[in-house]
Design a protein around this motif. Structure first.
Motif, short mmCIF file in Angstrom:
data_model
loop_
_atom_site.label_atom_id
_atom_site.label_comp_id
_atom_site.label_asym_id
_atom_site.label_seq_id
_atom_site.Cartn_x
_atom_site.Cartn_y
_atom_site.Cartn_z
N GLN A 183 1.73 11.07 5.36
CA GLN A 183 2.58 10.07 6.03
C GLN A 183 4.05 10.27 5.63
O GLN A 183 4.95 10.21 6.48
CB GLN A 183 2.15 8.64 5.63
N ILE A 184 4.28 10.51 4.35
CA ILE A 184 5.67 10.72 3.88
C ILE A 184 6.27 11.94 4.57
O ILE A 184 7.41 11.90 5.06
CB ILE A 184 5.71 10.88 2.34
N ALA A 185 5.47 13.01 4.65
CA ALA A 185 5.98 14.24 5.27
C ALA A 185 6.34 13.99 6.74
O ALA A 185 7.37 14.47 7.22
CB ALA A 185 4.94 15.35 5.15
N ALA A 216 10.92 19.75 2.71
CA ALA A 216 11.34 18.97 1.54
C ALA A 216 10.12 18.82 0.63
O ALA A 216 9.03 18.51 1.11
CB ALA A 216 11.87 17.61 1.96
N TYR A 217 10.30 19.08 -0.64
CA TYR A 217 9.19 18.97 -1.60
C TYR A 217 9.06 17.53 -2.05
O TYR A 217 10.05 16.90 -2.42
CB TYR A 217 9.45 19.90 -2.79
N LEU A 269 5.37 17.20 -8.66
CA LEU A 269 5.21 17.19 -7.20
C LEU A 269 3.94 16.44 -6.81
O LEU A 269 3.00 16.32 -7.61
CB LEU A 269 5.12 18.63 -6.66
N ALA A 270 3.92 15.97 -5.55
CA ALA A 270 2.77 15.21 -5.05
C ALA A 270 1.50 16.05 -5.07
O ALA A 270 0.40 15.50 -5.20
CB ALA A 270 3.07 14.72 -3.65
N ASP A 271 1.62 17.37 -4.96
CA ASP A 271 0.41 18.22 -4.98
C ASP A 271 -0.03 18.56 -6.40
O ASP A 271 -0.91 19.39 -6.60
CB ASP A 271 0.64 19.49 -4.15
N LYS A 280 0.85 -1.20 0.00
CA LYS A 280 0.00 0.00 0.00
C LYS A 280 0.89 1.26 0.00
O LYS A 280 1.87 1.33 0.73
CB LYS A 280 -0.88 -0.02 1.25
N LYS A 281 0.52 2.21 -0.85
CA LYS A 281 1.35 3.43 -0.95
C LYS A 281 1.17 4.31 0.28
O LYS A 281 0.08 4.37 0.86
CB LYS A 281 0.95 4.23 -2.20
#
Ligand code: PMP
Length: 430
Positions: A8-10, A30-31, A43-45, A2-3
């Motif tokens: 969560q990454i941040a 961190a971007y 980017l994730a956004d 599961k990703k």
């Protein structure tokens, strides 16, 4: 599997991950990058950034390149890795042959390693072991240039600029080396022998204890983004010969076309005794470095008491990295890279020229596919980084330097945007 979500990454990042030259108690943002394609980071956004950094000089062909992807996949199906002690394979053999062919004359022996810094350690060790093997006592130090940068491991740190490098943090531990003034000429300055006088004095005074001179040919990168006259390099080669000192050229940043020549040593028409390569070697796909030397150096080392060169990294000659390096070099040589770099140079020159007039700018300089705006005062990184990201570009300044070295494939329109944003952010920066 599961990703992980963006948040969560941040959280993991803030709590557990070191970034380059960073604090964990007061971390910079961190971007999050989800993917990258061509000259764009996604980017994730959902935002897309035009990449001016080529991931620190490496990604010369752009991201997600079909030829490099295919080379990697094909090699993964063959073998991802095998030890190099007692074993050889086609990707490493091909790469060694190519490097011997395309680098300056006389460099015939290739030592593969994992990163630029390690290739510098290997180069320094080669030089020191060479004199030791010949039975010449005391030639164990290096002469380096101020404003130089050669990596973050202990040997490499010892030859980085003694002020802007990490000497003050590790002053009791680093090997004491000799430093001469950085070249006081720009790339185009008409030659005057006074530019080399400090170097000449240092090499003459210390030649009995010097194993080698180490320098970045023509472009001093992370130590100040300074460009200097090829004539300086020519004189360094002559003085090394006159004083019986080896010359190590660190082309980790300048190699593979970045300055407008395939290798920056070509500007001066010289060959070093030892050459370090890294970064763009794999087109930025994975970490790989190489230290090349002449037969004179390898003969000297192998005739000595040890009879062997004492180094052997676990991932030496990694097949995946060698395969992608072969594909990247083939791609580069098959392209009209000289014309590409010349076009990028012209566009950087005209695009960054308006910054020359700005009151907060000290200098604007361009060589090959490297464009630099030097500010009068140091920059607050997190703040300027956010402004660049908000305007759709990825540029990571350091010290007083706002600079770009884009992938060679960057088109006219994207490069114009990169230059415009650079100039406007610098203009409004207070
Ligand atoms: N030498 C030079 C000239 C470099 O620019 C760098 C990396 N910035 C290094 C050595 C060190 O390479 P790495 O980061 O791969 O260890």
């Amino acid at each position: 599997m599961k990703k992980l979500s963006t948040s969560q990454i941040a959280t993991i990042d803030q709590q557990h991950i070191w970034h380059p030259y960073s604090s964990l108690t007061n971390p910079f943002p961190a971007y999050q990058v989800d993917s990258a394609d061509g000259v764009r980071l996604k980017l994730a956004d959902g935002r897309e950034l035009i990449d001016g950094m080529a991931s620190w000089w490496c990604v010369i062909h752009g991201y997600n390149h079909p030829t490099l992807n295919a080379a990697l996949q094909a090699q993964a199906e063959q073998m991802a890795h095998v030890m190099f002690g007692g074993i050889v394979h086609e990707p490493a053999a091909r790469l060694a042959q190519t490097l011997v062919e395309i680098t300056p004359d006389g460099l015939e022996k290739v030592f593969f390693s994992d990163s630029g810094s390690v290739s510098v350690e290997v180069a320094m060790k080669m030089a020191i072991q060479y004199w030791q093997s010949l039975g010449v006592q005391g030639k164990t130090r290096l002469l380096s240039l101020r404003n130089g940068y050669h990596g973050d491991t202990f040997g490499a740190m010892s030859v980085c600029d003694p002020v802007t490098g990490m000497h003050h943090l590790f002053s009791n531990i680093l090997m004491p080396q000799i430093f001469s003034d950085s070249p006081q000429c720009t790339f185009n300055t008409e030659w005057d022998e006074s530019f080399i006088s400090d170097f000449e004095e240092k090499i003459a005074t210390h030649s009995h204890e010097l194993a080698a001179v180490i320098l970045e040919p023509v472009v001093q990168g992370a130590g100040g983004m300074r460009f200097y006259s090829p004539h300086f390099l020519k004189r360094v080669r002559e003085l090394c010969d006159d004083h019986n000192v080896l010359l190590i050229a660190d082309e980790i940043a300048t190699g593979f076309g970045r300055t407008g020549k395939l290798f920056a040593c070509e500007w001066a028409g010289i060959s070093p005794d030892i050459l370090c390569l890294g970064k763009a070697l794999t087109g930025g796909y994975m970490t790989l470095a190489a230290t090349l030397c002449t037969q004179q150096v390898s003969d000297g080392i192998c005739q000595g008491e040890a009879g062997v060169f004492m180094h052997g990294p676990t991932f030496m000659g990694n097949p995946l990295a060698c395969a992608v390096a072969n594909a990247s070099i083939e791609l580069l040589l098959a392209s009209d890279w000289r014309a590409r770099i010349a076009t990028i140079q012209q566009q950087l020159e005209s695009g960054l020229a308006p910054a020359r007039e700005l009151p907060n700018v000290a200098d604007v300089r361009v060589l090959g596919a490297i464009g630099v705006i030097e500010m009068k005062e140091p920059i607050e990184l997190a703040r300027i980084q956010k402004e660049f990201v908000d305007q759709g570009v990825w540029i990571r300044p350091f010290g007083k330097l706002v600079y770009v070295m884009p992938p060679y494939i960057m088109g006219q329109h994207d490069l114009a945007t990169l230059c415009d944003v650079m100039v406007s952010v610098v203009k409004n920066y207070r």
